[in-house]
Write a protein that holds these residues in place. Structure first.
Motif, PDB file in Angstrom:
ATOM      1  N   GLU A 222      92.925  -3.052 -45.873  1.00  0.00           N
ATOM      2  CA  GLU A 222      93.226  -1.646 -46.140  1.00  0.00           C
ATOM      3  C   GLU A 222      91.953  -0.879 -46.470  1.00  0.00           C
ATOM      4  O   GLU A 222      91.743   0.259 -46.015  1.00  0.00           O
ATOM      5  CB  GLU A 222      94.218  -1.542 -47.297  1.00  0.00           C
ATOM      6  CG  GLU A 222      94.846  -0.171 -47.473  1.00  0.00           C
ATOM      7  CD  GLU A 222      95.719   0.235 -46.296  1.00  0.00           C
ATOM      8  OE1 GLU A 222      95.758   1.435 -45.981  1.00  0.00           O
ATOM      9  OE2 GLU A 222      96.362  -0.659 -45.685  1.00  0.00           O
ATOM     10  N   GLY A 226      92.091   0.520 -42.997  1.00  0.00           N
ATOM     11  CA  GLY A 226      93.184   1.464 -43.189  1.00  0.00           C
ATOM     12  C   GLY A 226      93.932   1.712 -41.884  1.00  0.00           C
ATOM     13  O   GLY A 226      94.197   0.790 -41.122  1.00  0.00           O
ATOM     14  N   ARG A 227      94.233   2.974 -41.624  1.00  0.00           N
ATOM     15  CA  ARG A 227      94.905   3.331 -40.371  1.00  0.00           C
ATOM     16  C   ARG A 227      93.963   4.085 -39.430  1.00  0.00           C
ATOM     17  O   ARG A 227      94.388   4.814 -38.547  1.00  0.00           O
ATOM     18  CB  ARG A 227      96.137   4.195 -40.672  1.00  0.00           C
ATOM     19  CG  ARG A 227      97.270   3.418 -41.346  1.00  0.00           C
ATOM     20  CD  ARG A 227      98.487   4.321 -41.555  1.00  0.00           C
ATOM     21  NE  ARG A 227      98.861   5.048 -40.359  1.00  0.00           N
ATOM     22  CZ  ARG A 227      99.577   4.537 -39.344  1.00  0.00           C
ATOM     23  NH1 ARG A 227      99.979   3.277 -39.395  1.00  0.00           N
ATOM     24  NH2 ARG A 227      99.885   5.268 -38.296  1.00  0.00           N
ATOM     25  N   ARG A 228      92.666   3.870 -39.635  1.00  0.00           N
ATOM     26  CA  ARG A 228      91.683   4.584 -38.819  1.00  0.00           C
ATOM     27  C   ARG A 228      91.685   4.080 -37.384  1.00  0.00           C
ATOM     28  O   ARG A 228      91.781   2.879 -37.122  1.00  0.00           O
ATOM     29  CB  ARG A 228      90.287   4.442 -39.440  1.00  0.00           C
ATOM     30  CG  ARG A 228      90.161   5.156 -40.785  1.00  0.00           C
ATOM     31  CD  ARG A 228      88.750   5.062 -41.342  1.00  0.00           C
ATOM     32  NE  ARG A 228      88.412   3.685 -41.739  1.00  0.00           N
ATOM     33  CZ  ARG A 228      88.748   3.154 -42.908  1.00  0.00           C
ATOM     34  NH1 ARG A 228      89.464   3.859 -43.777  1.00  0.00           N
ATOM     35  NH2 ARG A 228      88.387   1.920 -43.215  1.00  0.00           N
ATOM     36  N   LEU A 229      91.539   5.025 -36.455  1.00  0.00           N
ATOM     37  CA  LEU A 229      91.507   4.699 -35.028  1.00  0.00           C
ATOM     38  C   LEU A 229      90.084   4.415 -34.562  1.00  0.00           C
ATOM     39  O   LEU A 229      89.115   4.973 -35.102  1.00  0.00           O
ATOM     40  CB  LEU A 229      92.091   5.839 -34.207  1.00  0.00           C
ATOM     41  CG  LEU A 229      93.611   6.047 -34.332  1.00  0.00           C
ATOM     42  CD1 LEU A 229      93.994   7.388 -33.721  1.00  0.00           C
ATOM     43  CD2 LEU A 229      94.348   4.910 -33.628  1.00  0.00           C
ATOM     44  N   VAL A 235      97.117   8.990 -31.736  1.00  0.00           N
ATOM     45  CA  VAL A 235      97.833   7.761 -32.033  1.00  0.00           C
ATOM     46  C   VAL A 235      99.056   7.572 -31.138  1.00  0.00           C
ATOM     47  O   VAL A 235      99.551   6.456 -30.970  1.00  0.00           O
ATOM     48  CB  VAL A 235      98.244   7.727 -33.514  1.00  0.00           C
ATOM     49  CG1 VAL A 235      99.334   8.754 -33.804  1.00  0.00           C
ATOM     50  CG2 VAL A 235      98.686   6.344 -33.938  1.00  0.00           C
ATOM     51  N   PHE A 242      93.733   0.902 -33.146  1.00  0.00           N
ATOM     52  CA  PHE A 242      93.316   0.998 -34.535  1.00  0.00           C
ATOM     53  C   PHE A 242      92.088   0.111 -34.762  1.00  0.00           C
ATOM     54  O   PHE A 242      91.894  -0.898 -34.062  1.00  0.00           O
ATOM     55  CB  PHE A 242      94.448   0.552 -35.471  1.00  0.00           C
ATOM     56  CG  PHE A 242      95.580   1.533 -35.574  1.00  0.00           C
ATOM     57  CD1 PHE A 242      95.492   2.617 -36.444  1.00  0.00           C
ATOM     58  CD2 PHE A 242      96.721   1.380 -34.801  1.00  0.00           C
ATOM     59  CE1 PHE A 242      96.536   3.530 -36.542  1.00  0.00           C
ATOM     60  CE2 PHE A 242      97.769   2.290 -34.892  1.00  0.00           C
ATOM     61  CZ  PHE A 242      97.678   3.368 -35.772  1.00  0.00           C
TER      62      PHE A 242
END
Length: 368
Positions: A222, A226-229, A235, A242
């Motif tokens: 995390e 995290g949720r970074r692309l 998305v 990701f």
């Protein structure tokens, strides 16, 4: 320095005998006149003999071992070997069977942690070492450390098992089998007879991706990803990626470039079968054989080798009257902490070895 040795033959637990067994090893430092400063390093699943390495190619434990480091090769003679069944210079499934002239593939006999240790023992004795100052290893390497202490109790003054266990847990076996099935289901595995082809690279890559998830923690993933692309795509695009996905795919490909799928399968099986109590009346009876002083180090958030298992073993050792020191190391890295947390683990290892060495071999410690 990387070297190679040939052992005439070794009879395995399964009853089969391998002849002309090659073993790749790294030796760093100078063995002193009395041969009292030798330390053996045991590697984990996808490790190899290059624990220290050199300036051009650093080893996988170079943060712990080397000139002026926690295990100082200016003072100690450090030996690491590639395990039996491996694919980095020691005889394994990809090696040529001298009887057929073809790679063994899955005709290679099943090997256990005990077989790995037996070959290491033959290597150590061939190097002229009658007793090791210490044996150290993490994960699968720690399994070997425990086996050394039980199989050859007179061969080491100190043992240092890190992030490991005396037998593999059910959940660790479960993860291993998912990785195993990824390889077996790859059509390029061809029942293990894929040489000289690349073999099941997709299956091995997926197995490694799964392994990487178990080696580290959700907290670390995390924090780092995290949720970074990875790119600028929205998305909602089907092929958006990701950062965590990109990282795992990279790790999978990285392993494929240096590791043999059959070796991966054989070593997973060796880990699954590992239990120092097997055939010895149970773990407590096996631990009774240990003569060496023990430094046990557990890592927090270790999914594969939980600290409570090591704590259980420490209690057994103390109940048996053994000399044991235990430390619990906090780490965001989880199981991989044994490969990363040098600042936390290093001083514990350094003090444990130096205290015994300086008080026991002060007159013979100087290298030739």
């Amino acid at each position: 320095m990387q070297q190679k040795m040939v052992i005439d033959e070794i009879t395995l637990e399964c009853g089969e005998t391998l002849k002309q067994v090659e073993i790749a090893y790294e030796a760093c430092g100078i063995l002193n006149k009395d041969k009292t400063n030798a330390i053996l390093v045991c590697h984990a699943l996808t490790g190899d003999a290059r624990a220290v390495g050199d300036e051009k190619t650093p080893g996988w434990w170079e943060g712990l071992i080397g000139p002026g480091r926690y295990i100082d090769t200016n003072q100690y003679f450090v030996v690491t070997s590639n395990v039996l069944g491996g694919c980095a210079g020691t005889t394994g499934p990809a090696s040529v069977n001298p009887e057929t002239g073809q790679p063994y593939g899955t005709d290679f006999p099943v090997v256990t942690i005990r077989d790995m240790v037996k070959l290491q023992y033959l290597m150590v004795r061939k190097l002229g070492i009658n007793k090791l100052l210490a044996i150290i290893g993490g994960s699968m390497g720690g399994m070997q450390v425990y086996e050394w202490a039980v199989m050859y109790p007179e061969m080491a003054h100190l043992i240092i098992p890190i992030a490991t266990s005396t037998r593999l847990s059910a959940v660790a076996i479960a993860y291993n089998d998912v990785g195993r099935q990824a390889i077996l289901c790859d059509p390029e595995w061809k029942n293990g007879n894929y040489y000289p082809g690349k073999g099941p690279v997709n299956g091995l890559s997926i197995a490694r991706m799964l392994g990487m998830i178990t080696y580290r923690t959700a907290e670390l993933f995390e924090y780092r990803f995290g949720r970074r692309l990875k790119d600028e795509r929205d998305v909602t695009h089907f092929d958006s990626t990701f950062n965590i996905e990109s990282y795992l795919r990279y790790q999978g490909q990285k392993l494929v470039n240096r590791f043999d799928a059959n070796s991966y399968l054989y070593l997973l099986k060796a880990m699954d079968s590992h239990d120092i109590g097997r055939g010895r009346g149970g773990i407590e009876a096996a631990l009774e054989r240990i003569q060496a002083r023990v430094l046990s180090i557990a890592i927090s958030n270790d999914l594969l080798y939980p600290a409570d298992h090591q704590e259980e073993v420490v209690k057994m050792l103390r109940a048996a009257g053994k000399e044991v020191e235990y430390h619990f190391v906090e780490s965001i890295y989880g199981h991989d902490g044994f490969l990363v947390e040098f600042v936390k683990i290093g001083p514990l290892v350094e003090q444990f070895i130096e205290k015994y060495y300086s008080s026991t071999f002060t007159q013979s410690a100087a290298p030739r």
